[in-house]
Design a protein around this motif. Structure first.
Motif, PDB file in Angstrom:
ATOM      1  N   ASN A  60       0.823  -1.221   0.000  1.00  0.00           N
ATOM      2  CA  ASN A  60       0.000   0.000   0.000  1.00  0.00           C
ATOM      3  C   ASN A  60       0.850   1.261   0.000  1.00  0.00           C
ATOM      4  O   ASN A  60       0.615   2.205   0.757  1.00  0.00           O
ATOM      5  CB  ASN A  60      -0.949  -0.011   1.205  1.00  0.00           C
ATOM      6  CG  ASN A  60      -1.871  -1.208   1.197  1.00  0.00           C
ATOM      7  OD1 ASN A  60      -2.599  -1.428   0.239  1.00  0.00           O
ATOM      8  ND2 ASN A  60      -1.824  -2.019   2.258  1.00  0.00           N
ATOM      9  N   THR A 112       1.610   5.904   6.391  1.00  0.00           N
ATOM     10  CA  THR A 112       0.151   5.916   6.312  1.00  0.00           C
ATOM     11  C   THR A 112      -0.274   5.480   4.926  1.00  0.00           C
ATOM     12  O   THR A 112       0.468   5.643   3.955  1.00  0.00           O
ATOM     13  CB  THR A 112      -0.421   7.311   6.618  1.00  0.00           C
ATOM     14  OG1 THR A 112       0.072   8.230   5.640  1.00  0.00           O
ATOM     15  CG2 THR A 112      -0.019   7.777   8.004  1.00  0.00           C
ATOM     16  N   ALA A 121      -4.135   4.755   2.453  1.00  0.00           N
ATOM     17  CA  ALA A 121      -5.595   4.800   2.354  1.00  0.00           C
ATOM     18  C   ALA A 121      -6.066   3.697   1.421  1.00  0.00           C
ATOM     19  O   ALA A 121      -5.478   3.473   0.363  1.00  0.00           O
ATOM     20  CB  ALA A 121      -6.054   6.159   1.847  1.00  0.00           C
ATOM     21  N   THR A 127      -9.784   1.742  -0.129  1.00  0.00           N
ATOM     22  CA  THR A 127     -11.237   1.803  -0.279  1.00  0.00           C
ATOM     23  C   THR A 127     -11.755   0.408  -0.600  1.00  0.00           C
ATOM     24  O   THR A 127     -11.216  -0.266  -1.480  1.00  0.00           O
ATOM     25  CB  THR A 127     -11.633   2.779  -1.392  1.00  0.00           C
ATOM     26  OG1 THR A 127     -11.164   4.090  -1.061  1.00  0.00           O
ATOM     27  CG2 THR A 127     -13.140   2.819  -1.563  1.00  0.00           C
ATOM     28  N   THR A 150     -15.050   6.144   7.365  1.00  0.00           N
ATOM     29  CA  THR A 150     -13.602   5.928   7.276  1.00  0.00           C
ATOM     30  C   THR A 150     -13.138   5.305   8.587  1.00  0.00           C
ATOM     31  O   THR A 150     -13.302   5.898   9.652  1.00  0.00           O
ATOM     32  CB  THR A 150     -12.849   7.243   7.013  1.00  0.00           C
ATOM     33  OG1 THR A 150     -13.178   8.191   8.025  1.00  0.00           O
ATOM     34  CG2 THR A 150     -13.203   7.797   5.637  1.00  0.00           C
ATOM     35  N   VAL A 163     -10.077   3.545  10.930  1.00  0.00           N
ATOM     36  CA  VAL A 163      -8.630   3.659  11.105  1.00  0.00           C
ATOM     37  C   VAL A 163      -8.121   2.505  11.963  1.00  0.00           C
ATOM     38  O   VAL A 163      -8.687   2.207  13.026  1.00  0.00           O
ATOM     39  CB  VAL A 163      -8.252   5.006  11.750  1.00  0.00           C
ATOM     40  CG1 VAL A 163      -6.738   5.087  11.966  1.00  0.00           C
ATOM     41  CG2 VAL A 163      -8.729   6.156  10.886  1.00  0.00           C
ATOM     42  N   LEU A 177      -3.525   2.582   8.581  1.00  0.00           N
ATOM     43  CA  LEU A 177      -4.391   2.405   7.420  1.00  0.00           C
ATOM     44  C   LEU A 177      -5.730   3.074   7.671  1.00  0.00           C
ATOM     45  O   LEU A 177      -6.335   2.893   8.733  1.00  0.00           O
ATOM     46  CB  LEU A 177      -4.603   0.925   7.127  1.00  0.00           C
ATOM     47  CG  LEU A 177      -3.346   0.105   6.775  1.00  0.00           C
ATOM     48  CD1 LEU A 177      -3.707  -1.364   6.606  1.00  0.00           C
ATOM     49  CD2 LEU A 177      -2.712   0.643   5.512  1.00  0.00           C
ATOM     50  N   THR A 178      -6.184   3.851   6.707  1.00  0.00           N
ATOM     51  CA  THR A 178      -7.518   4.446   6.738  1.00  0.00           C
ATOM     52  C   THR A 178      -8.336   3.764   5.661  1.00  0.00           C
ATOM     53  O   THR A 178      -8.038   3.895   4.464  1.00  0.00           O
ATOM     54  CB  THR A 178      -7.453   5.959   6.489  1.00  0.00           C
ATOM     55  OG1 THR A 178      -6.646   6.562   7.503  1.00  0.00           O
ATOM     56  CG2 THR A 178      -8.846   6.558   6.526  1.00  0.00           C
ATOM     57  N   SER A 192     -11.755   3.383   3.702  1.00  0.00           N
ATOM     58  CA  SER A 192     -13.000   4.055   3.347  1.00  0.00           C
ATOM     59  C   SER A 192     -13.977   3.032   2.786  1.00  0.00           C
ATOM     60  O   SER A 192     -13.602   2.177   1.984  1.00  0.00           O
ATOM     61  CB  SER A 192     -12.747   5.154   2.310  1.00  0.00           C
ATOM     62  OG  SER A 192     -11.884   6.147   2.824  1.00  0.00           O
TER      63      SER A 192
END
Length: 643
Positions: free
Chosen positions: A266, A271, A273, A275, A336, A338, A355-356, A358
């Motif tokens: 990733n 950090t 993100a 989806t 979202t 976390v 990791l966020t 969504s």
């Protein structure tokens, strides 16, 4: 009364001026300048002392001054005039203006010295110098003090992979004057560089603990070089008063852990993100590098309770509903979530990645089907029609009505007979390959792009009874057709030749017989004259077969001529079908009645033009009124009459 001498002095001076002119000025006294100057400090231990006069000097007895005279005229002592005398060797230049005092041994470090000369020399006009004395202090002993280990032969430690040019250690020194640093050509000096002004020592190539390149005998990963410091004393242009010191510096390279864990998935940053669609549970597989095989765990995050990760890095989440967000933290309720994933390597070193995740809204409305049915049933199939509320992929499953129905839409998809793109409109799908006179069930669904399946639509229909058609030979190739035409023409030519030969043979036979009869008649005895009439009559009767043979020959020739010429009843019929047949191949058969029964004789296979038409050749010998049957794949048989 007499005046005093003082009162007459001005008069006497005036008379003298009148007699002798302006009085002479007093002669200048020569001066002496010392180097070092009085009060000077940090003087080099091997420095010489000079006394420079403003003009040439001599001894006060008006004799020339030589070097041997100077030991009695110049004083050099420790500390002050009462100190211990210092042995020296004096020199004087040819111009008698500079005295050089060269101590026999180096001066002591950090020591005050006293230098003096009395009124023992004068100039050419007998003007003696004034007695002069100065003091100065020497500098410290020139030496390399290193970093902490004493006066020389220092050892320091540096980590492997230290950057080229990065300072490993700074060499410190003490001495008189300005120091400059350099490396001497020995040991591993080529792998080092030193700042000439600061003494900062660095590598010219980054050392690798696992691949040492040192050449010293102290063992692997010990790099040694000689460092020289030189002090330029008070006279930069004169190297004779410089001092220097050399020391060996050993740099030992320490092994370091070069493989700290790093998360590589990733984006590999701290950090990331991601989806995922609502309802999904698989988030991602986290990967990392490090010593050994890193093991993954969770290390916090506002929504950590909803997540799980395997030791191999497979991250999952409890299925989320976009319409009902349950995320926490600073942005609670915005879908979202976390979580922090940690990788731990074999050295127990760790690295984290936040990791966020969504949650994306997805289409949850399934397509609907309407206007469904099956039309145009034939002995082998029909046409399936339905209207879908949205685009997607249709699946239909056909099975005998006696079979078990599929459990649900997923079962229809899994066992589908066929599938293709579905329109958000009416869909028309031909179905074929079925058994005649059989009852079938058709199960139809549509799945949209979000994998929502429609309800199953069930349709029933029966195939028609099959029409038995005599098996047709495969279409003939152009080569085969040409061969047949050639063979037919050759047969016709052979038949014509046979008929002509038979006619000629019959005529020749009649002529021969008639000639025989004529010869017999000529030979008749005139005695038979009375029977002449009867003979003539007989002769006429005998000539009747000849006439008949001639008529047969003429008829055979006429038949041959008719055979060789096209019959006026042979036509080139035009087959006109609908434009939907354009470009298709059709099969044409001729109906022949033999013994009261209709038999189908294959005429051939033909390609229709762009309007669905074809004109047959007269060479096919199709006569006017002949009944023809025309058939095309997937179409019913059409009967026409040749015109």
């Amino acid at each position: 009364m007499l005046r005093s001498f003082r009162s007459y002095a001005p008069i006497i001076l005036a008379l003298a001026v009148l007699a002798w002119g302006t009085p002479m000025a007093a002669a200048a006294v020569p001066t002496a300048t010392f180097a070092p100057a009085t009060g000077a400090v940090n003087i080099a231990l091997n420095a010489n002392i000079t006394i420079t006069f403003s003009e040439a000097v001599r001894k006060i007895n008006d004799t020339a001054l030589f070097a041997d005279d100077l030991e009695d005229l110049v004083t050099l002592k420790v500390t002050n005039a009462a100190g211990a005398a210092v042995d020296f060797q004096p020199f004087i230049n040819a111009g008698k203006t500079i005295i050089t005092i060269n101590p026999v041994a180096n001066l002591n470090p950090s020591q005050a010295y006293y230098v003096a000369i009395g009124a023992t020399v004068e100039n050419a006009t007998d003007e003696a110098i004034a007695p002069t004395a100065i003091t100065f202090t020497t500098g410290p002993l020139t030496e390399i003090t290193g970093t902490s280990d004493g006066l020389e032969d220092f050892s320091v430690t540096a980590n492997e992979n230290v950057a080229i040019g990065a300072t490993v250690t700074t060499v410190t020194t003490q001495g008189a004057g300005t120091p400059s640093f350099s490396l001497s050509a020995t040991l591993d000096f080529a792998k080092f560089s030193i700042d000439a002004a600061t003494g900062a020592l660095s590598f010219t190539e980054s050392p690798n603990f696992e691949i040492p390149t040192d050449t010293s005998a102290s063992g692997f990963n010990t790099y040694r070089t000689n460092v020289r410091v030189r002090y330029d004393s008070n006279t930069p242009a004169d190297a004779t008063d410089d001092t220097q010191e050399v020391a060996v510096i050993q740099v030992t390279i320490a092994n370091v852990d070069e493989f700290n864990p790093a998360i590589t998935s990733n984006g590999g940053l701290a950090t990331a993100a991601i989806t995922i669609n609502e309802g999904a549970t698989e988030v991602t597989t986290v990967t990392a590098t490090g010593d050994g095989t890193p093991v993954f765990s969770l290390n916090g995050g506002a929504d950590v309770a909803l997540f799980a990760v395997t030791g191999a890095g497979a991250l999952t989440v409890t299925a989320r509903d976009f319409e009902t967000p349950q995320d926490l933290g600073a942005t609670a309720g915005n879908n979202t979530y976390v979580v922090v994933v940690r990788a731990t390597d074999a050295d127990n070193e760790t690295v984290d990645q936040t990791l966020t995740i969504s949650i994306a809204d997805v289409d949850e409305v399934a397509p609907t089907l309407s206007a469904s049915g099956i039309s145009g049933a034939t002995s082998s199939g029909g046409t399936l029609t339905f209207t879908s509320s949205e685009v997607g992929t249709y699946y239909y499953l056909i099975q005998n009505s006696a079979g078990a129905d599929p459990a649900d839409a997923a079962a229809v998809e899994a066992g589908a007979t066929a599938s293709a793109a579905a329109l958000a409109a009416a869909n028309t799908i031909p179905i074929g390959g079925l058994t005649a006179s059989t009852n079938y069930e058709v199960f139809v669904i549509v799945k949209d792009g979000a994998n929502n399946r429609s309800a199953v639509v069930t349709l029933n229909f029966a195939t028609l009874t099959a029409v038995v058609v005599a098996p047709q030979p495969p279409p003939k190739t152009p080569e085969q057709i040409a061969a047949e035409i050639a063979e037919r023409k050759a047969a016709e030519e052979r038949y014509a030749a046979e008929v002509a030969a038979a006619a000629r043979a019959a005529a020749e036979k009649v002529v021969a017989e008639e000639k025989a009869r004529a010869d017999a008649a000529i030979k008749l005895n005139v005695e038979l004259a009375e029977a002449k009439i009867t003979a003539v009559a007989q002769t006429k009767n005998q000539l009747a077969p000849l006439k008949s043979a001639n008529a047969s020959l003429n008829k055979a020739l006429a038949d041959l001529d008719a055979l060789l010429k096209p019959s006026p009843d042979v036509v080139a019929p035009r087959i006109d079908l609908a434009e939907r047949f354009a470009g298709k191949r059709i099969t044409i058969q001729r109906e022949v009645i033999r013994n009261g029964k209709t038999t189908l004789v294959n005429v051939g296979t033909f390609l229709l033009d762009s309007r669905g038409n074809v004109v047959l050749s007269k060479s096919l010998k199709i006569t006017r009124g002949t009944k023809l049957r025309v058939s095309a794949p997937g179409e019913s048989v059409t009967r026409i009459t040749a015109k």
